[in-house]
Design a protein around this motif. Structure first.
Motif, PDB file in Angstrom:
ATOM      1  N   MET A  37     133.550 -37.926  58.575  1.00 35.65           N
ATOM      2  CA  MET A  37     133.104 -38.262  59.933  1.00 35.65           C
ATOM      3  C   MET A  37     131.654 -38.705  59.911  1.00 35.65           C
ATOM      4  N   SER A  38     131.324 -39.748  60.658  1.00 31.17           N
ATOM      5  CA  SER A  38     129.942 -40.191  60.766  1.00 31.17           C
ATOM      6  C   SER A  38     129.082 -39.106  61.414  1.00 31.17           C
ATOM      7  N   VAL A  39     127.832 -39.071  60.998  1.00 33.28           N
ATOM      8  CA  VAL A  39     126.872 -38.138  61.582  1.00 33.28           C
ATOM      9  C   VAL A  39     125.599 -38.916  61.891  1.00 33.28           C
ATOM     10  N   PHE A  40     125.119 -38.801  63.117  1.00 37.31           N
ATOM     11  CA  PHE A  40     123.862 -39.452  63.481  1.00 37.31           C
ATOM     12  C   PHE A  40     123.250 -38.695  64.654  1.00 37.31           C
ATOM     13  N   SER A  41     121.960 -38.855  64.784  1.00 44.35           N
ATOM     14  CA  SER A  41     121.223 -38.111  65.806  1.00 44.35           C
ATOM     15  C   SER A  41     120.600 -39.069  66.814  1.00 44.35           C
ATOM     16  N   LEU A  42     121.021 -38.956  68.073  1.00 43.89           N
ATOM     17  CA  LEU A  42     120.406 -39.702  69.160  1.00 43.89           C
ATOM     18  C   LEU A  42     119.557 -38.755  70.008  1.00 43.89           C
ATOM     19  N   LYS A  43     118.557 -39.314  70.657  1.00 45.24           N
ATOM     20  CA  LYS A  43     117.643 -38.494  71.466  1.00 45.24           C
ATOM     21  C   LYS A  43     118.340 -38.080  72.765  1.00 45.24           C
ATOM     22  N   VAL A  44     118.662 -36.809  72.850  1.00 47.25           N
ATOM     23  CA  VAL A  44     119.266 -36.223  74.043  1.00 47.25           C
ATOM     24  C   VAL A  44     118.515 -34.931  74.335  1.00 47.25           C
ATOM     25  N   ASP A  45     117.593 -34.979  75.266  1.00 45.19           N
ATOM     26  CA  ASP A  45     116.820 -33.788  75.638  1.00 45.19           C
ATOM     27  C   ASP A  45     117.539 -33.040  76.751  1.00 45.19           C
ATOM     28  N   ILE A  46     117.883 -31.791  76.508  1.00 41.11           N
ATOM     29  CA  ILE A  46     118.654 -30.979  77.454  1.00 41.11           C
ATOM     30  C   ILE A  46     117.769 -29.853  77.977  1.00 41.11           C
ATOM     31  N   ALA A  47     117.606 -29.795  79.290  1.00 39.59           N
ATOM     32  CA  ALA A  47     116.787 -28.743  79.909  1.00 39.59           C
ATOM     33  C   ALA A  47     117.661 -27.882  80.811  1.00 39.59           C
ATOM     34  N   ASP A  48     117.696 -26.592  80.538  1.00 36.56           N
ATOM     35  CA  ASP A  48     118.389 -25.668  81.444  1.00 36.56           C
ATOM     36  C   ASP A  48     117.626 -25.579  82.757  1.00 36.56           C
ATOM     37  N   ASN A  49     118.355 -25.484  83.848  1.00 36.86           N
ATOM     38  CA  ASN A  49     117.730 -25.412  85.162  1.00 36.86           C
ATOM     39  C   ASN A  49     117.337 -23.966  85.471  1.00 36.86           C
ATOM     40  N   ARG A  50     116.046 -23.690  85.418  1.00 38.97           N
ATOM     41  CA  ARG A  50     115.549 -22.340  85.678  1.00 38.97           C
ATOM     42  C   ARG A  50     115.514 -22.007  87.162  1.00 38.97           C
ATOM     43  N   ASN A  51     115.737 -23.014  88.011  1.00 39.11           N
ATOM     44  CA  ASN A  51     115.669 -22.797  89.462  1.00 39.11           C
ATOM     45  C   ASN A  51     117.052 -22.731  90.115  1.00 39.11           C
ATOM     46  N   PHE A  52     118.088 -22.663  89.296  1.00 40.80           N
ATOM     47  CA  PHE A  52     119.456 -22.604  89.809  1.00 40.80           C
ATOM     48  C   PHE A  52     119.651 -21.348  90.657  1.00 40.80           C
ATOM     49  N   ASN A  53     120.176 -21.546  91.892  1.00 42.66           N
ATOM     50  CA  ASN A  53     120.532 -20.387  92.722  1.00 42.66           C
ATOM     51  C   ASN A  53     121.903 -20.537  93.379  1.00 42.66           C
ATOM     52  N   GLY A  54     122.517 -21.706  93.208  1.00 35.85           N
ATOM     53  CA  GLY A  54     123.876 -21.907  93.700  1.00 35.85           C
ATOM     54  C   GLY A  54     124.011 -22.164  95.183  1.00 35.85           C
ATOM     55  N   GLU A  55     122.891 -22.356  95.889  1.00 38.11           N
ATOM     56  CA  GLU A  55     122.955 -22.578  97.337  1.00 38.11           C
ATOM     57  C   GLU A  55     123.403 -24.008  97.638  1.00 38.11           C
ATOM     58  N   ILE A  56     124.476 -24.136  98.415  1.00 40.83           N
ATOM     59  CA  ILE A  56     125.004 -25.456  98.742  1.00 40.83           C
ATOM     60  C   ILE A  56     124.243 -26.044  99.921  1.00 40.83           C
ATOM     61  N   SER A  57     124.491 -27.330 100.181  1.00 33.53           N
ATOM     62  CA  SER A  57     123.815 -28.036 101.269  1.00 33.53           C
ATOM     63  C   SER A  57     124.778 -28.281 102.422  1.00 33.53           C
ATOM     64  N   PRO A  58     124.361 -28.043 103.660  1.00 35.83           N
ATOM     65  CA  PRO A  58     125.229 -28.346 104.803  1.00 35.83           C
ATOM     66  C   PRO A  58     125.429 -29.842 105.013  1.00 35.83           C
ATOM     67  N   LEU A  59     124.608 -30.676 104.360  1.00 36.09           N
ATOM     68  CA  LEU A  59     124.724 -32.125 104.511  1.00 36.09           C
ATOM     69  C   LEU A  59     125.834 -32.709 103.654  1.00 36.09           C
ATOM     70  N   PHE A  60     126.079 -32.091 102.502  1.00 35.66           N
ATOM     71  CA  PHE A  60     126.988 -32.681 101.521  1.00 35.66           C
ATOM     72  C   PHE A  60     128.112 -31.699 101.225  1.00 35.66           C
TER      73      PHE A  60
ATOM     74  N   TYR B 198     129.704 -32.006  97.194  1.00 38.95           N
ATOM     75  CA  TYR B 198     131.131 -31.844  97.485  1.00 38.95           C
ATOM     76  C   TYR B 198     131.784 -30.884  96.498  1.00 38.95           C
ATOM     77  N   LEU B 199     131.530 -31.080  95.205  1.00 35.16           N
ATOM     78  CA  LEU B 199     132.200 -30.275  94.179  1.00 35.16           C
ATOM     79  C   LEU B 199     131.826 -28.803  94.248  1.00 35.16           C
ATOM     80  N   VAL B 200     130.550 -28.515  94.508  1.00 38.69           N
ATOM     81  CA  VAL B 200     130.166 -27.100  94.575  1.00 38.69           C
ATOM     82  C   VAL B 200     130.660 -26.455  95.868  1.00 38.69           C
ATOM     83  N   ASP B 201     130.858 -27.257  96.916  1.00 35.85           N
ATOM     84  CA  ASP B 201     131.457 -26.716  98.135  1.00 35.85           C
ATOM     85  C   ASP B 201     132.920 -26.345  97.881  1.00 35.85           C
TER      86      ASP B 201
END
Length: 399
Positions: free
Chosen positions: A1-24, A244-247
């Protein structure tokens, strides 16, 4: 299998609280989809089940919503523009959006109107299409470097198209100034102080595709996706669909990832900092539809609250996604996905071929039980560049 490295910076969301929006919400999406259903030619776009690719990547399902087949416009954006214009006209003429169609609105219009917007291509095409359906005028501004093919698509719908010598965000400001001077209605998918109603309607319109996808998954016997990858420019589509999806599923039951090009990663940087961050400069990414430096402040609270991870990646990730989708494994369907449409699948492929594959998979929470939902937001809206990438190998993965 081919192996190669592309730049993909992944940041966990430290501000996640799960609150949905009444607009969406699911309710607002149902309202928008009800309007879209009354447009001649409406039908849900396909939700493609890439079984062979899922087996290769080691996940249970890879589901791709193919928005290249939306009203023959090759992109999802008309969902927002048409719905916002419908809501605007209903407000102007005292009508109920639930009770009228685009054709009925056309018959009620008593004066000529001009709708104006800034676009990287797809949103402007959607606004121009809606204006044409209503027999009205549209003036579409585009940032410097816009592909001639995308300009031609807009001109072919009878709209005026003006390419500026500015980046996207400065072009938005020019559009606003000109529209105010000339009495045009601005139909823009980002918001600022004093301009929130229309971008809210646009974002609610985008959720039609999410309502379709949930319905299609149910028909496939899939209870829910475990993951959704959503690309972001200003974040309007990402927030409208994620809202929509989190609602429906609950934010804590969905691993949601917002993906951006590294040259225009304003939502990623905002996610890392926990507050709005703007990005300036030319933003010369191949992902033209995502080349935006200022997050939509209406969508930002929802993204801050409910996104699991933010990703910033190089252009080669999107190019890889384009090639994989266009050259399917086994009996998987072929999907023609443009630069901005393919980046979510590109992240999956980049993780699979990474030298630290297992670490990347763990970081993204992916395993054999994962059901991944992706939105291919556009087809080959710039055919010349699509072929340069897919046929000629532009932006290779192994350099």
């Amino acid at each position: 299998m081919s192996v190669f490295s592309l730049k993909v910076d992944i940041a966990d969301n430290r501000n996640f609280n799960g609150e949905i929006s009444p607009l969406f919400t699911r309710a607002e999406a149902k309202k928008a989809r009800g309007f879209h259903k009354k447009i001649a030619g409406y039908q849900p776009t396909p939700l493609c089940d890439l079984k062979a690719l899922a087996a290769l990547f080691g996940v249970r399902k890879i589901l791709v919503k193919d928005e290249s087949q939306r009203f023959e416009l090759n992109a999802f954006k008309m969902l927002g523009g048409a719905y916002a214009i419908g809501r605007l006209l209903c407000e102007k003429y005292g009508l109920d959006i639930d009770a009228v169609s685009l054709e009925q609105l056309k018959s009620r219009m008593t004066e000529k109107m001009t709708f104006a917007t800034t676009t990287d291509g797809n949103h402007g095409r959607g606004v121009a299409w809606a204006a044409k359906q209503l027999g009205q005028n549209a003036v579409i501004y585009m940032p410097k470097g816009s592909a001639q093919e995308r300009v031609d698509h807009i001109l072919n719908l009878g709209a005026e198209c003006i390419v500026t010598d500015m980046n996207y965000d400065d072009t938005v400001r020019l559009t606003m100034k000109t529209a105010q001077e000339r009495g045009w209605e601005v139909v823009q998918d980002t918001a600022w102080e004093g301009y929130t109603k229309i971008p809210t309607w646009i974002m609610q319109g985008y959720a039609t595709l999410a309502d379709e996808a949930v319905e299609q998954m149910q028909q496939m016997g899939i209870d829910r996706p475990t993951h959704v990858f959503l690309q972001a420019g200003v974040g309007a589509m990402a927030a409208g669909v994620l809202g929509y999806l989190v609602d429906v599923y609950g934010a804590k039951n969905l691993h949601s990832v917002v993906v951006e090009p590294e040259l225009a990663d304003c939502v990623y940087r905002s996610g890392v900092k926990g507050e709005l961050v703007n990005v300036g400069g030319d933003m010369a990414t191949i992902m033209a539809g995502l080349a935006c430096g200022e997050p939509n402040p209406l969508g930002w609270p929802l993204l801050r609250n409910c996104t699991t991870q933010f990703i910033s990646c190089q252009d080669s990730v999107a190019a890889l996604g384009m090639r994989v989708l266009g050259n399917p494994l086994g009996n998987d369907p072929r999907i023609v996905s443009g630069e901005s449409g393919a980046v979510g699948l590109g992240v999956l492929a980049a993780a699979h071929y990474h030298p630290q594959r297992e670490q990347m998979m763990r970081k993204l929470g992916l395993d054999g039980d994962s059901v991944v939902l992706l939105i291919s937001t556009e087809g080959d809206t710039d055919v010349k560049h699509y072929r340069e990438v897919v046929w000629e190998g532009k932006h290779p993965a192994n350099v």
